[in-house]
Design an enzyme around this catalytic site. Structure first.
Site, PDB file in Angstrom:
ATOM      1  N   ASN A 192       0.853  -1.218   0.017  1.00 60.10           N
ATOM      2  CA  ASN A 192      -0.099   0.064   0.083  1.00 60.10           C
ATOM      3  C   ASN A 192       0.966   1.200  -0.225  1.00 60.10           C
ATOM      4  OD1 ASN A 192      -2.016   2.187   0.465  1.00 60.10           O
ATOM      5  ND2 ASN A 192      -2.235   1.416   2.810  1.00 60.10           N
ATOM      6  N   LYS A 235       0.162   4.333  -0.374  1.00 62.70           N
ATOM      7  CA  LYS A 235      -0.375   5.418   0.360  1.00 62.70           C
ATOM      8  C   LYS A 235      -0.137   6.739  -0.690  1.00 62.70           C
ATOM      9  CE  LYS A 235      -0.114   3.476   4.682  1.00 62.70           C
ATOM     10  NZ  LYS A 235       0.005   3.372   6.268  1.00 62.70           N
ATOM     11  N   HIS A 259      -9.492   1.345   4.383  1.00 64.33           N
ATOM     12  CA  HIS A 259      -8.333   1.705   5.319  1.00 64.33           C
ATOM     13  C   HIS A 259      -8.407   2.625   6.481  1.00 64.33           C
ATOM     14  CE1 HIS A 259      -4.227   2.775   6.398  1.00 64.33           C
ATOM     15  NE2 HIS A 259      -3.869   1.654   5.718  1.00 64.33           N
ATOM     16  N   GLU A 309      -6.930   5.220   7.504  1.00 66.13           N
ATOM     17  CA  GLU A 309      -6.658   6.462   7.361  1.00 66.13           C
ATOM     18  C   GLU A 309      -7.913   6.983   6.513  1.00 66.13           C
ATOM     19  OE1 GLU A 309      -2.889   5.927   5.300  1.00 66.13           O
ATOM     20  OE2 GLU A 309      -2.149   5.097   7.135  1.00 66.13           O
ATOM     21  N   GLU A 333      -5.697  -4.560  10.480  1.00 66.48           N
ATOM     22  CA  GLU A 333      -4.754  -3.488  10.653  1.00 66.48           C
ATOM     23  C   GLU A 333      -4.817  -2.784  11.928  1.00 66.48           C
ATOM     24  OE1 GLU A 333      -2.378  -2.500   6.797  1.00 66.48           O
ATOM     25  OE2 GLU A 333      -4.275  -1.247   6.945  1.00 66.48           O
ATOM     26  N   GLY A 337       2.416   2.567  10.736  1.00 66.13           N
ATOM     27  CA  GLY A 337       3.245   3.455  10.595  1.00 66.13           C
ATOM     28  C   GLY A 337       3.947   3.966  11.914  1.00 66.13           C
ATOM     29  N   SER A 377       3.341  -1.889  10.430  1.00 63.22           N
ATOM     30  CA  SER A 377       4.562  -2.051  10.699  1.00 63.22           C
ATOM     31  C   SER A 377       5.403  -3.366  10.307  1.00 63.22           C
ATOM     32  CB  SER A 377       4.867  -1.434  12.109  1.00 63.22           C
ATOM     33  OG  SER A 377       4.617  -0.262  12.532  1.00 63.22           O
TER      34      SER A 377
HETATM   35  P1  PGA Z   1       2.653   0.513   7.517  1.00 61.65           P
HETATM   36  O1  PGA Z   1       1.521   0.701   6.985  1.00 61.65           O
HETATM   37  O2  PGA Z   1       3.239  -0.940   7.174  1.00 61.65           O
HETATM   38  O3  PGA Z   1       3.632   1.526   7.244  1.00 61.65           O
HETATM   39  O4  PGA Z   1       2.479   0.343   9.149  1.00 61.65           O
HETATM   40  C1  PGA Z   1       0.359  -0.423   6.793  1.00 61.65           C
HETATM   41  C2  PGA Z   1      -0.741   0.020   6.109  1.00 61.65           C
HETATM   42  O5  PGA Z   1      -1.337   1.102   6.641  1.00 61.65           O
HETATM   43  O6  PGA Z   1      -1.453  -0.574   5.193  1.00 61.65           O
END
Ligand code: PGA
Length: 251
Positions: A9, A11, A95, A97, A167, A173, A213
């Site tokens: 992903n 982003k 997601h 976000e 998630e 992140g 992460s």
């Molecule tokens: P990350 O993000 O691996 O940077 O923690 C995962 C995601 O949000 O899909």
């Protein structure tokens, strides 16, 4: 049977030239990698058609979102049909976000899911609790509600096309990963919720990815858990070597 999947992903990262270069690099690496899982990259809308032109069919391509309307006067939105017309086969929906910063509710996500499926896109549907819900012990109920409200209007046939991603928001992140046990417990919980609605066979055939992460150093332990079928990878998907290191966790 369910598939093992590693999906990136990206982003809101990479310009178009940077994104095309990264996609080419992943595509080349995958050719010689003997990957034991499906590999997908989900890129910004602007990159999809160009990336699709430089990758082979072994590497899946997806968008990170699509609109909750089919077409019309929705300035700035990108429809599921537009995504599909680029050659993309997948779309991330729900997601955290998007839920958190753009107010995406289960009602909105149901519209997006219907449009994604109607346009032949396979949704990667995300669920996960925030830190407060992890700490106050409501996380199982929170995730159950996200699965029920988001997905349980689907027929069993439609549901069979959905990939789930757990998630935990507190792990995205942040460098803070859920332990392999925490991931396994939640994935087993999600699978039992699915079994309660669609039956054990459908539940057993559903791929449930872990995200938050994930990196080469922790992917193997997490993916080894019986109910974890791969990962949705943010930060580590932006470096080819890291992403391929995670793909290599399935061997
Ligand atoms: P990350 O993000 O691996 O940077 O923690 C995962 C995601 O949000 O899909």
């Amino acid at each position: 049977m369910r598939k093992n999947i590693v999906a990136g992903n990206w982003k809101m990262n990479t310009t178009l030239p940077e994104g095309v270069a990264l996609a080419k690099e992943v595509n080349e690496a995958l050719k010689s990698a003997d990957a034991k899982c499906d590999v997908i990259i989900c890129t910004p809308f602007t990159h999809l058609a160009s990336v699709n032109a430089v990758i082979d069919s072994k590497l899946g391509l997806g968008a990170e979102n699509c609109a909750d309307h089919a077409s019309g006067a929705y300035t700035g939105e990108v429809s599921a049909a537009m995504v599909a017309s680029t050659g993309a086969k997948y779309v991330i929906l729900g997601h955290s976000e998007r839920r958190q910063y753009y107010g995406e509710t289960s009602a909105i996500l149901r519209e997006k899911l219907a449009l994604a499926l109607a346009n032949g896109l396979q949704p990667i549907f995300c669920v996960g609790e925030v830190l407060e819900q992890r700490e106050n012990g409501t996380y199982n109920d929170v995730v159950k509600a996200q699965v029920e409200e988001g997905l349980f209007q689907l027929s069993a046939e439609e549901f069979g096309k959905v990939i789930l991603a757990y998630e935990p928001v507190w792990a995205i992140g942040t460098g803070k990963t859920a332990t392999a046990e925490q991931a396994q417990d939640m994935h087993a919980h999600i699978r039992s919720v699915i079994a309660g609605k669609y039956g054990q066979e459908v539940a057993d055939n559903t791929s449930i990815l872990y995200g938050g992460s994930c990196k080469p150093s922790n992917a193997r332990e997490i993916f080894a858990k019986p109910d974890v079928d791969g990962g949705l990878i943010g930060g580590a998907a932006l470096k080819c070597a890291d992403f391929m290191g995670i793909v290599a966790a399935f061997d």
